[in-house]
Design a protein around this motif. Structure first.
Motif, PDB file in Angstrom:
ATOM      1  N   HIS A   1     -23.179  89.473  42.836  1.00 64.48           N
ATOM      2  CA  HIS A   1     -24.207  90.215  42.110  1.00 64.48           C
ATOM      3  C   HIS A   1     -25.536  89.475  42.175  1.00 64.48           C
ATOM      4  O   HIS A   1     -25.581  88.268  42.421  1.00 64.48           O
ATOM      5  CB  HIS A   1     -23.768  90.425  40.656  1.00 64.48           C
ATOM      6  CG  HIS A   1     -22.516  91.234  40.548  1.00 64.48           C
ATOM      7  ND1 HIS A   1     -21.283  90.663  40.380  1.00 64.48           N
ATOM      8  CD2 HIS A   1     -22.316  92.572  40.619  1.00 64.48           C
ATOM      9  CE1 HIS A   1     -20.359  91.616  40.350  1.00 64.48           C
ATOM     10  NE2 HIS A   1     -20.953  92.786  40.489  1.00 64.48           N
ATOM     11  N   LEU A   2     -26.612  90.203  41.951  1.00 65.61           N
ATOM     12  CA  LEU A   2     -27.946  89.644  42.139  1.00 65.61           C
ATOM     13  C   LEU A   2     -28.508  89.076  40.843  1.00 65.61           C
ATOM     14  O   LEU A   2     -28.438  89.717  39.789  1.00 65.61           O
ATOM     15  CB  LEU A   2     -28.884  90.723  42.683  1.00 65.61           C
ATOM     16  CG  LEU A   2     -28.477  91.328  44.029  1.00 65.61           C
ATOM     17  CD1 LEU A   2     -29.419  92.463  44.407  1.00 65.61           C
ATOM     18  CD2 LEU A   2     -28.442  90.271  45.123  1.00 65.61           C
ATOM     19  N   ASN A   3     -29.094  87.889  40.933  1.00 66.33           N
ATOM     20  CA  ASN A   3     -29.782  87.302  39.787  1.00 66.33           C
ATOM     21  C   ASN A   3     -31.233  87.791  39.769  1.00 66.33           C
ATOM     22  O   ASN A   3     -31.600  88.699  40.525  1.00 66.33           O
ATOM     23  CB  ASN A   3     -29.692  85.768  39.828  1.00 66.33           C
ATOM     24  CG  ASN A   3     -30.321  85.175  41.082  1.00 66.33           C
ATOM     25  OD1 ASN A   3     -31.127  85.809  41.763  1.00 66.33           O
ATOM     26  ND2 ASN A   3     -29.952  83.934  41.388  1.00 66.33           N
ATOM     27  N   ALA A   4     -32.065  87.196  38.915  1.00 58.98           N
ATOM     28  CA  ALA A   4     -33.436  87.690  38.767  1.00 58.98           C
ATOM     29  C   ALA A   4     -34.196  87.670  40.095  1.00 58.98           C
ATOM     30  O   ALA A   4     -34.920  88.614  40.422  1.00 58.98           O
ATOM     31  CB  ALA A   4     -34.177  86.857  37.712  1.00 58.98           C
ATOM     32  N   GLU A   5     -34.029  86.612  40.864  1.00 59.00           N
ATOM     33  CA  GLU A   5     -34.728  86.523  42.152  1.00 59.00           C
ATOM     34  C   GLU A   5     -34.225  87.596  43.116  1.00 59.00           C
ATOM     35  O   GLU A   5     -35.008  88.298  43.757  1.00 59.00           O
ATOM     36  CB  GLU A   5     -34.519  85.138  42.758  1.00 59.00           C
ATOM     37  CG  GLU A   5     -35.172  84.935  44.120  1.00 59.00           C
ATOM     38  CD  GLU A   5     -36.689  84.902  44.069  1.00 59.00           C
ATOM     39  OE1 GLU A   5     -37.317  85.094  45.127  1.00 59.00           O
ATOM     40  OE2 GLU A   5     -37.253  84.698  42.969  1.00 59.00           O
ATOM     41  N   GLY A   6     -32.907  87.726  43.216  1.00 57.85           N
ATOM     42  CA  GLY A   6     -32.337  88.736  44.100  1.00 57.85           C
ATOM     43  C   GLY A   6     -32.687  90.148  43.670  1.00 57.85           C
ATOM     44  O   GLY A   6     -32.981  91.014  44.506  1.00 57.85           O
ATOM     45  N   ARG A   7     -32.661  90.399  42.355  1.00 56.02           N
ATOM     46  CA  ARG A   7     -33.007  91.731  41.845  1.00 56.02           C
ATOM     47  C   ARG A   7     -34.448  92.097  42.183  1.00 56.02           C
ATOM     48  O   ARG A   7     -34.738  93.230  42.586  1.00 56.02           O
ATOM     49  CB  ARG A   7     -32.789  91.788  40.328  1.00 56.02           C
ATOM     50  CG  ARG A   7     -31.346  91.699  39.892  1.00 56.02           C
ATOM     51  CD  ARG A   7     -31.168  92.084  38.436  1.00 56.02           C
ATOM     52  NE  ARG A   7     -31.822  91.186  37.510  1.00 56.02           N
ATOM     53  CZ  ARG A   7     -31.247  90.139  36.930  1.00 56.02           C
ATOM     54  NH1 ARG A   7     -29.992  89.834  37.229  1.00 56.02           N
ATOM     55  NH2 ARG A   7     -31.911  89.387  36.059  1.00 56.02           N
ATOM     56  N   ALA A   8     -35.360  91.147  42.025  1.00 59.04           N
ATOM     57  CA  ALA A   8     -36.775  91.425  42.299  1.00 59.04           C
ATOM     58  C   ALA A   8     -36.986  91.754  43.768  1.00 59.04           C
ATOM     59  O   ALA A   8     -37.722  92.687  44.109  1.00 59.04           O
ATOM     60  CB  ALA A   8     -37.628  90.223  41.893  1.00 59.04           C
ATOM     61  N   ARG A   9     -36.342  91.021  44.655  1.00 58.57           N
ATOM     62  CA  ARG A   9     -36.513  91.263  46.092  1.00 58.57           C
ATOM     63  C   ARG A   9     -35.934  92.605  46.517  1.00 58.57           C
ATOM     64  O   ARG A   9     -36.543  93.350  47.288  1.00 58.57           O
ATOM     65  CB  ARG A   9     -35.876  90.124  46.894  1.00 58.57           C
ATOM     66  CG  ARG A   9     -36.625  88.804  46.755  1.00 58.57           C
ATOM     67  CD  ARG A   9     -35.965  87.664  47.521  1.00 58.57           C
ATOM     68  NE  ARG A   9     -36.772  86.470  47.392  1.00 58.57           N
ATOM     69  CZ  ARG A   9     -37.826  86.181  48.163  1.00 58.57           C
ATOM     70  NH1 ARG A   9     -38.168  87.017  49.138  1.00 58.57           N
ATOM     71  NH2 ARG A   9     -38.521  85.074  47.987  1.00 58.57           N
ATOM     72  N   ALA A  10     -34.742  92.913  46.008  1.00 57.82           N
ATOM     73  CA  ALA A  10     -34.115  94.192  46.356  1.00 57.82           C
ATOM     74  C   ALA A  10     -34.899  95.359  45.784  1.00 57.82           C
ATOM     75  O   ALA A  10     -35.107  96.382  46.465  1.00 57.82           O
ATOM     76  CB  ALA A  10     -32.674  94.214  45.847  1.00 57.82           C
ATOM     77  N   ALA A  11     -35.360  95.233  44.549  1.00 55.41           N
ATOM     78  CA  ALA A  11     -36.116  96.315  43.910  1.00 55.41           C
ATOM     79  C   ALA A  11     -37.420  96.579  44.641  1.00 55.41           C
ATOM     80  O   ALA A  11     -37.811  97.738  44.849  1.00 55.41           O
ATOM     81  CB  ALA A  11     -36.388  95.959  42.451  1.00 55.41           C
TER      82      ALA A  11
END
Length: 279
Positions: free
Chosen positions: A249-259
Motif C-alpha cells: 500500500h502507498l504511504n503519503a509520498e506514494g499517494r501524492a505521486r500516484a494522485a
C-alpha cells in the motif's frame, strides 16, 4: 515537584507536529500543473472501481486538492448514476478474483448502475489479483473484451486504463544473496507476472487511449531511475520502498505521486460536447 505533561497533551502535540510536517512536505512537492489538473478533474463525472490501493490514490487526490484549494467532490457510489462534478468510487468485489471485479465493474456501468452516465470510468486491479501463477493472457483478454463491450454500450464514456500495482521485493543480505545465486528475491516472480500484464496494457492502449500507468509511477524513484530486481536475465520493476510502509500500500509520498499522475491523465481526456438543448 517536577511538572509533567499529561499523556493526552503529548499525543496531541505529536499529532500536530506530524500534520505540520506532512503539510510542509506536500507543499514542497507541489508542481505547477497540479491546480490546473485538479480543477479539470473536479468538473468531471468520474467513476472509479478499485480496492485498497485505489483508496490510497483517492486519499492522495483529496490531500492534493486540499493543498491547492480545489473543491474536489469525492463520494462513495451508492445511488444510480454519477452526478456532475463528482469523483464517485466503489470497492468492487473482490480482491484475488479479478474476473469477478470485471463483472462488478460492468454491472456498475450498466443501466441504473452506480457508474451510469460517467464521463470517465476506470477499473484498477490490485497486486493480489495478479500473482506468479496467474494466466496473464487470459486475464487481459477478459479485460479487453469487457471494456470493449462497455465502450460500445457507453459511447459517451471515456475509459481510462490502469496498469496493475506492484509490491516491494525482499531486501537485505538475504535478498541480495538470492540474486547472487540466481534465485529470485521474494516478490520478484509476482511482479514479473504483473509486468507481463502491464506490458499488454501499454501495447494495447498506450498512445491509443488514456493510460494511468500506476506501475510505472510506483517503480520510478524521485531521480527518475527505476526500482528493479533481477530475474531470468532481465530486470523486473518493483515498488519503490520509500513509497510504502507495508510493501504494497502507498504511504503519503506514494499517494501524492500516484494522485498527481491520475489527475493529469483525467485532465487530458477531451470533454464530450454537451447534448443539444431541447426545443
Amino acid at each position: 515537584m517536577i511538572a509533567t505533561t499529561p499523556p493526552l497533551a503529548v499525543h496531541a502535540l505529536l499529532g500536530l507536529a506530524a500534520l505540520l510536517a506532512a503539510t510542509v512536505a506536500a507543499r514542497a512537492r507541489a508542481e505547477p500543473g497540479d491546480r490546473r489538473d485538479l480543477q479539470a478533474l473536479a468538473e468531471r463525472r468520474v467513476f472509479f472501481g478499485h480496492q485498497s490501493v485505489g483508496e490510497n490514490v483517492i486519499e492522495g487526490l483529496q490531500a492534493l486538492a486540499a493543498q491547492e484549494g480545489v473543491p474536489l467532490r469525492v463520494v462513495e457510489a451508492r445511488a444510480p448514476g454519477v452526478a456532475a462534478g463528482t469523483f464517485a468510487h466503489e470497492v468492487v468485489a473482490e480482491n484475488g478474483d479479478p474476473l469477478r471485479k470485471l463483472r462488478s465493474f460492468a454491472a456498475a456501468l450498466g443501466p441504473g448502475g452506480e457508474g451510469a452516465g460517467a464521463e470517465v470510468a476506470l477499473l484498477k486491479f490490485c497486486y493480489v489479483d495478479i500473482r506468479a501463477d496467474t494466466d496473464v493472457a487470459a486475464l487481459f483478454a477478459a479485460y479487453r473484451k469487457t471494456i470493449g463491450e462497455l465502450q460500445a454500450a457507453n459511447p459517451a464514456t471515456t475509459f481510462v486504463h490502469v496498469t496493475a500495482p506492484l509490491q516491494t521485493v525482499e531486501d537485505g543480505v538475504r535478498g541480495w544473496a538470492k540474486e547472487l545465486l540466481g534465485k529470485p528475491r521474494w516478490g520478484t516472480q509476482h511482479n514479473a507476472r504483473r509486468e507481463e500484464f502491464n506490458a499488454l496494457m501499454r501495447r494495447e492502449y498506450g498512445g491509443n487511449a488514456p493510460l494511468f500507468d500506476l506501475a510505472r509511477v510506483e517503480s520510478t524513484r524521485p531521480d527518475g531511475s527505476v526500482e528493479t530486481s533481477a530475474w531470468q536475465g532481465g530486470a523486473v520493476p518493483a515498488l519503490v520502498p520509500a513509497y510504502t510502509d507495508d510493501g504494497g500500500h502507498l504511504n503519503a509520498e506514494g499517494r501524492a505521486r500516484a494522485a498527481r499522475a491520475l489527475a493529469a491523465v483525467i485532465a487530458s481526456v477531451p470533454r464530450q460536447p454537451a447534448p443539444p438543448a431541447a426545443r
